[in-house]
Design an enzyme around this catalytic site. Structure first.
Site: not given
Length: 285
Positions: A114-116
């Site tokens: 997942l993106d930051v």
């Protein structure tokens, strides 16, 4: 040539670590055909996971093969040269959770990311069996990945599919965009709720490209609220107190790697996203 970011290359030039034909170049100097460019490249930072606990990272499900965590914002999936903050892998190891050693050392057990700035359900493999089977499942697109996204405006049609290739934006180190030579990408969306100035969408990812939902919704001129990188209104982000995109991995479903039984795990909205959603419902615009 080096894999370094543009800002890092500028830093090397300003630090005198780049020479063109034996001299340190000035700001507007250019290299020409036949020039000899010498670059002193620093040793890359270690990508071994730093054993650091992460506050607010809950566990949604765990057994001997897998662990599904509730990833908070500001946390990467694993260590990398381009991010110096906390990561899921290091936090799990710091908590004494044993993970598979399959995969590269800095990504052991990581089967998807997942993106930051994206929160929600993320599965990590604890056993070699789980790693092998889950990697195949994500590759073969048999995993159900459902997100909720609060986007600016009202998509027309309210339900649809976006099919557009995504590749790296060579002008900006951190961004992706739609480009003809990009990877095949498919996003399905359905409007759950429409409110003044925004819509709450349920998004089903058929593929899993970096920043896929953010790029596709931006291309529709309906960027995720708070996603200033991809065209969201920064004034609205400020009003809502959001410093990241309103995007949450609400549901993750897959066949359990050992039993074969279908497992589905859900994640509730974190406080900042719920607050922003409530404010939009109340007509903050």
């Amino acid at each position: 040539m080096t894999g370094l970011s543009r800002s890092k290359v500028v830093e090397l030039i300003l630090g005198g670590d780049v020479q063109v034909d034996g001299t340190i170049p000035g700001k507007s100097d250019r290299a020409h055909g036949g020039s000899i460019v010498v670059v002193k490249i620093p040793a890359p930072p270690s990508t071994e996971p730093e054993l650091t606990p992460v506050d607010g990272m809950g566990i949604l499900y765990e057994d001997e093969d897998i662990i599904v965590i509730d990833k908070p914002a500001g946390v990467a999936a694993h260590a990398s040269q381009n991010f110096e903050g906390p990561n899921v892998l290091g936090a799990l190891l710091a908590s004494g959770i044993r993970l598979t050693t399959s995969g590269p050392q800095e990504r052991m057990g990581i089967v998807h990311r997942l993106d930051v700035g994206t929160t929600g359900a993320m599965v990590v493999a604890k056993s070699e069996l789980a790693y092998t089977i889950l990697k195949r499942a994500f590759r073969d697109r048999t995993v159900t990945k459902i997100y909720h996204a609060l986007v600016q405006g009202h998509p027309d049609p309210m339900r649809g599919t976006i099919e557009a290739p995504i590749g790296r934006d060579h002008r900006h180190q951190w961004k992706m965009n739609i480009r003809a030579d990009g990877k095949h990408s498919i996003t399905h969306y359905d409007t759950i709720e429409a409110m003044a100035g925004a819509s709450l969408l349920e998004v089903h990812l058929e593929t899993g490209r970096t920043h896929q939902i953010r790029v596709h919704m931006s291309a529709l001129k309906h960027p995720c609220v708070g996603d200033d990188m991809y065209g969201a209104d920064p004034r609205l982000s400020q009003k809502l107190g959001l410093d990241r995109q309103w995007l949450h991995a609400v549901r993750l479903g897959f066949d359990h790697p050992r039993t074969g039984h279908y497992l589905e795990v859900e994640s509730q909205y974190p406080t900042d996203l719920q607050h922003a959603l409530d404010a939009m419902r109340e007509g903050i615009l």
